[in-house]
Design a protein around this motif. Structure first.
Motif, PDB file in Angstrom:
ATOM      1  N   ALA A   1     -77.565   3.055 132.801  1.00 25.90           N
ATOM      2  CA  ALA A   1     -77.235   1.723 132.282  1.00 25.90           C
ATOM      3  C   ALA A   1     -78.502   0.989 131.849  1.00 25.90           C
ATOM      4  CB  ALA A   1     -76.468   0.924 133.333  1.00 25.90           C
ATOM      5  N   ARG A   2     -79.519   1.063 132.672  1.00 25.57           N
ATOM      6  CA  ARG A   2     -80.782   0.395 132.329  1.00 25.57           C
ATOM      7  C   ARG A   2     -81.420   1.025 131.099  1.00 25.57           C
ATOM      8  NH1 ARG A   2     -80.962   0.682 138.042  1.00 25.57           N
ATOM      9  NH2 ARG A   2     -82.261   2.559 138.010  1.00 25.57           N
ATOM     10  N   ARG A   3     -81.398   2.356 131.020  1.00 23.21           N
ATOM     11  CA  ARG A   3     -82.005   3.043 129.875  1.00 23.21           C
ATOM     12  C   ARG A   3     -81.251   2.739 128.586  1.00 23.21           C
ATOM     13  NH1 ARG A   3     -82.358   9.076 132.127  1.00 23.21           N
ATOM     14  NH2 ARG A   3     -83.059   9.524 129.989  1.00 23.21           N
ATOM     15  N   LEU A   4     -79.937   2.773 128.655  1.00 26.03           N
ATOM     16  CA  LEU A   4     -79.140   2.484 127.460  1.00 26.03           C
ATOM     17  C   LEU A   4     -79.221   1.013 127.080  1.00 26.03           C
ATOM     18  CD1 LEU A   4     -76.093   4.763 128.278  1.00 26.03           C
ATOM     19  CD2 LEU A   4     -77.578   4.981 126.282  1.00 26.03           C
ATOM     20  N   GLY A   5     -79.374   0.148 128.074  1.00 26.79           N
ATOM     21  CA  GLY A   5     -79.559  -1.270 127.774  1.00 26.79           C
ATOM     22  C   GLY A   5     -80.805  -1.503 126.951  1.00 26.79           C
ATOM     23  N   ARG A   6     -81.871  -0.762 127.256  1.00 24.69           N
ATOM     24  CA  ARG A   6     -83.113  -0.880 126.480  1.00 24.69           C
ATOM     25  C   ARG A   6     -82.950  -0.315 125.070  1.00 24.69           C
ATOM     26  NH1 ARG A   6     -85.395   0.581 131.631  1.00 24.69           N
ATOM     27  NH2 ARG A   6     -85.535   2.773 131.008  1.00 24.69           N
ATOM     28  N   MET A   7     -81.949   0.566 124.893  1.00 26.29           N
ATOM     29  CA  MET A   7     -81.703   1.163 123.574  1.00 26.29           C
ATOM     30  C   MET A   7     -80.803   0.294 122.704  1.00 26.29           C
ATOM     31  SD  MET A   7     -83.354   4.040 123.589  1.00 26.29           S
ATOM     32  CE  MET A   7     -82.607   5.003 122.294  1.00 26.29           C
ATOM     33  N   GLY A   8     -80.295  -0.806 123.243  1.00 24.95           N
ATOM     34  CA  GLY A   8     -79.451  -1.701 122.453  1.00 24.95           C
ATOM     35  C   GLY A   8     -78.020  -1.806 122.936  1.00 24.95           C
ATOM     36  N   LEU A   9     -77.663  -1.085 124.022  1.00 21.47           N
ATOM     37  CA  LEU A   9     -76.310  -1.184 124.558  1.00 21.47           C
ATOM     38  C   LEU A   9     -76.122  -2.540 125.223  1.00 21.47           C
ATOM     39  CD1 LEU A   9     -73.596   0.292 125.110  1.00 21.47           C
ATOM     40  CD2 LEU A   9     -74.561   0.965 127.331  1.00 21.47           C
ATOM     41  N   GLU A  10     -75.187  -3.313 124.733  1.00 23.33           N
ATOM     42  CA  GLU A  10     -74.962  -4.625 125.313  1.00 23.33           C
ATOM     43  C   GLU A  10     -73.512  -4.868 125.718  1.00 23.33           C
ATOM     44  OE1 GLU A  10     -74.556  -7.799 121.872  1.00 23.33           O
ATOM     45  OE2 GLU A  10     -76.417  -6.669 121.592  1.00 23.33           O
ATOM     46  N   TYR A  11     -72.660  -3.858 125.516  1.00 26.83           N
ATOM     47  CA  TYR A  11     -71.252  -4.027 125.863  1.00 26.83           C
ATOM     48  C   TYR A  11     -70.683  -2.679 126.291  1.00 26.83           C
ATOM     49  CZ  TYR A  11     -66.213  -4.725 125.168  1.00 26.83           C
ATOM     50  OH  TYR A  11     -64.851  -4.771 125.325  1.00 26.83           O
ATOM     51  N   LEU A  12     -69.999  -2.640 127.421  1.00 21.45           N
ATOM     52  CA  LEU A  12     -69.385  -1.406 127.904  1.00 21.45           C
ATOM     53  C   LEU A  12     -67.937  -1.695 128.313  1.00 21.45           C
ATOM     54  CD1 LEU A  12     -70.637   1.432 128.115  1.00 21.45           C
ATOM     55  CD2 LEU A  12     -70.698   1.114 130.580  1.00 21.45           C
ATOM     56  N   PHE A  13     -67.063  -0.825 127.861  1.00 17.95           N
ATOM     57  CA  PHE A  13     -65.626  -0.950 128.087  1.00 17.95           C
ATOM     58  C   PHE A  13     -65.236   0.021 129.195  1.00 17.95           C
ATOM     59  CE2 PHE A  13     -61.161  -0.476 126.263  1.00 17.95           C
ATOM     60  CZ  PHE A  13     -60.800  -1.802 126.461  1.00 17.95           C
ATOM     61  N   ILE A  14     -64.625  -0.484 130.270  1.00 14.89           N
ATOM     62  CA  ILE A  14     -64.250   0.361 131.389  1.00 14.89           C
ATOM     63  C   ILE A  14     -62.759   0.220 131.680  1.00 14.89           C
ATOM     64  CG2 ILE A  14     -66.541   0.284 132.430  1.00 14.89           C
ATOM     65  CD1 ILE A  14     -65.501  -1.761 134.441  1.00 14.89           C
ATOM     66  N   GLY A  15     -62.145   1.285 132.158  1.00 21.03           N
ATOM     67  CA  GLY A  15     -60.738   1.249 132.527  1.00 21.03           C
ATOM     68  C   GLY A  15     -60.589   1.089 134.023  1.00 21.03           C
ATOM     69  N   VAL A  16     -59.748   0.158 134.431  1.00 22.66           N
ATOM     70  CA  VAL A  16     -59.513  -0.079 135.853  1.00 22.66           C
ATOM     71  C   VAL A  16     -58.163   0.498 136.277  1.00 22.66           C
ATOM     72  CG1 VAL A  16     -59.333  -1.819 137.666  1.00 22.66           C
ATOM     73  CG2 VAL A  16     -60.950  -2.140 135.802  1.00 22.66           C
ATOM     74  N   GLU A  17     -57.178   0.388 135.444  1.00 20.28           N
ATOM     75  CA  GLU A  17     -55.827   0.933 135.627  1.00 20.28           C
ATOM     76  C   GLU A  17     -55.092   0.355 136.825  1.00 20.28           C
ATOM     77  OE1 GLU A  17     -58.376   3.252 135.193  1.00 20.28           O
ATOM     78  OE2 GLU A  17     -57.960   3.862 133.146  1.00 20.28           O
TER      79      GLU A  17
END
Length: 468
Positions: free
Chosen positions: A288-304
């Motif tokens: 998460a930290r590495r991808l955040g530095r790459m520009g990831l600012e939104y993640l979609f998760i399923g809770v169900e």
């Protein structure tokens, strides 16, 4: 259908297509039939109509001995049995990227020689070397006839990106309205997990493909998105992209490391969104930290559901020793928040849960919203999919409309997927009182001000599928 016909008629008059491609999921199958029937009435034999998409792929498949099998809801079987009119000339199951180009050439050749485009169905046997894993079928003499591809693998690296082919006309509010491209690393057709209710499950869509070079494909598609926005919107216009992999680069350390080597976020600034599962995030928070530095600012998760043990089959529930499902959900949101990544949540109701489970779920969403992490909620009501030969429970033909006209139609427009008549085995159909309670609860949650107003981002549009 009246509204569809009003919008469709001017297009048919202006374009007069000789080839129409219709894709449908199972709950849209009735709509696909009605659309095809209308086009056939309007254009007669001057058009070849091909049905593809998830419903065809889930209902026409090869078994373990490589024999073609048909689910109860196979469009070809239903046509042969007289339950559906011959509105589709060809039904395609599986990979269509190259097949649709080949069938287009066949139709063009037929027209040039004065023949009806519908006769393209007689040429299926000549297309077996067309790349991809597919089954194409038609009806001849009231009998089902199918042709299988030779299995030549697709070369994903040689395919143009969707942005280059179709442009970028969407924008997700989670990215502040920046043009949003749909990009793919094409790891696979679905998810690596095998949750029994999901049409993205690995036993239905198959294992990952060309896994090792997926970071390079993703980098190429992001670069293409940047070029398209630059050309269409302007040099300094912001760019965003939602990565449609069921889980972002498999949430795999080696693939993310490759992506870091080939993608420069400073040279190619793109605001990124993607999908992952709760346990993937909890088990590997460093990504998460590495991808955040790459520009990831939104993640979609399923809770169900807050209690996976009640639904028996939440295969992605893999870290049970690290706390309850909702405790791990809290941890995942905390990890993403620390990495500067906002959260969208996909909810799935109708799996046999009761009022107590729903309230437990809403309490968790309230806490996530208060921290400023939760910025969007997507809702679905569990629907039974055909799932090839893996279905455990109810089987349907999907010939009826998923939702009938009336009060429920307007209420369920707020759900990404839902049906009054196709519940999963052991599940429930939506009722008006429950749906209204859910809508009220989620509306109130999203109206809550976050604890950190500077972090707030409003989002009404929900990108991504509910499969994560």
């Amino acid at each position: 259908m009246d509204d569809v016909q009003r919008r469709l008629t001017p297009l048919l008059v202006r374009v007069r297509p000789n080839l129409v491609l219709i894709g449908a999921m199972s709950i849209c199958f009735r709509g696909a039939i009605e659309t095809a029937k209308y086009i056939r009435e309007f254009l007669g034999d001057d058009v070849c109509i091909v049905l593809g998409g998830r419903h065809a792929t889930e209902t026409i498949y090869r078994d373990d001995e490589n024999r073609v099998r048909h689910h109860l809801a196979s469009p070809l079987r239903l046509i042969a049995d007289g339950k559906v009119s011959s509105c589709f000339d060809i039904v395609l199951s599986g990979d269509g990227e190259h097949f649709i180009a080949e069938i287009g050439c066949v139709v063009a050749s037929l027209e040039a020689r004065g023949f009806s485009p519908r006769q393209a169905k007689f040429s299926l046997g000549h297309l077996t070397t067309t790349p991809g894993h597919w089954i194409a079928g038609t009806i001849m003499d009231d009998q089902v006839h199918t042709v299988c591809s030779s299995g030549m693998p697709l070369d994903y690296n040689g395919m143009p990106s969707p942005a280059e082919m179709f442009g970028i006309t969407t924008s997700f509010d989670v990215f502040g309205g920046a043009p949003t491209a749909h990009v793919f690393s094409d790891i696979g057709r679905g998810c690596i997990y095998d949750c029994i209710f999901c049409s993205e499950r690995i036993s239905v869509v198959g294992p990952p493909r060309q896994f090792k070079i997926s970071p390079h494909r993703l980098c190429g598609q992001l670069a293409a998105a940047r070029r398209v926005v630059k050309a269409d919107y302007g040099e300094n216009f912001p760019v965003s992209a939602f990565i449609e992999d069921s889980t972002l680069l498999g949430w795999n350390s080696a693939l993310v490391a490759q992506f870091e080597k080939v993608f420069d976020p400073l040279e190619n600034p793109v605001r990124l969104g993607g999908q992952a599962t709760i346990d993937q995030i909890v088990n590997n928070p460093a990504l998460a930290r590495r991808l955040g530095r790459m520009g990831l600012e939104y993640l979609f998760i399923g809770v169900e559901t807050p209690r996976p043990e009640l639904v028996g089959g939440l295969h992605k529930n893999i870290a049970t020793k690290k706390g309850s499902w909702m405790e791990r959900g809290d941890k995942a949101v905390e990890i993403l928040s620390e990495a500067g990544i906002k959260v969208g949540v996909s909810l799935l109701f109708g799996m046999g849960e009761g009022a107590a489970e729903r309230q437990q779920l809403f309490s968790a969403l309230e806490s996530w919203r208060k921290t400023g992490s939760l910025i969007t909620i997507s809702m679905n009501w569990a629907v039974q999919h055909p799932l090839r030969n893996t279905v455990q429970g109810n089987e349907y033909t999907y010939l009826d409309w998923a939702v009938s006209p009336g009060p429920m139609l307007s209420l369920l427009r707020n759900f990404g997927e839902s049906s009054e008549i196709y519940p999963i085995a052991g599940g429930t159909s939506p009722d008006e009182a429950s749906v209204k309670d859910i809508l009220q609860a989620t509306t109130e949650i999203m109206a809550m001000p976050p604890a950190h107003p500077m972090q707030k981002q409003e989002a009404d549009h929900v990108p991504g599928r509910g499969g994560a």
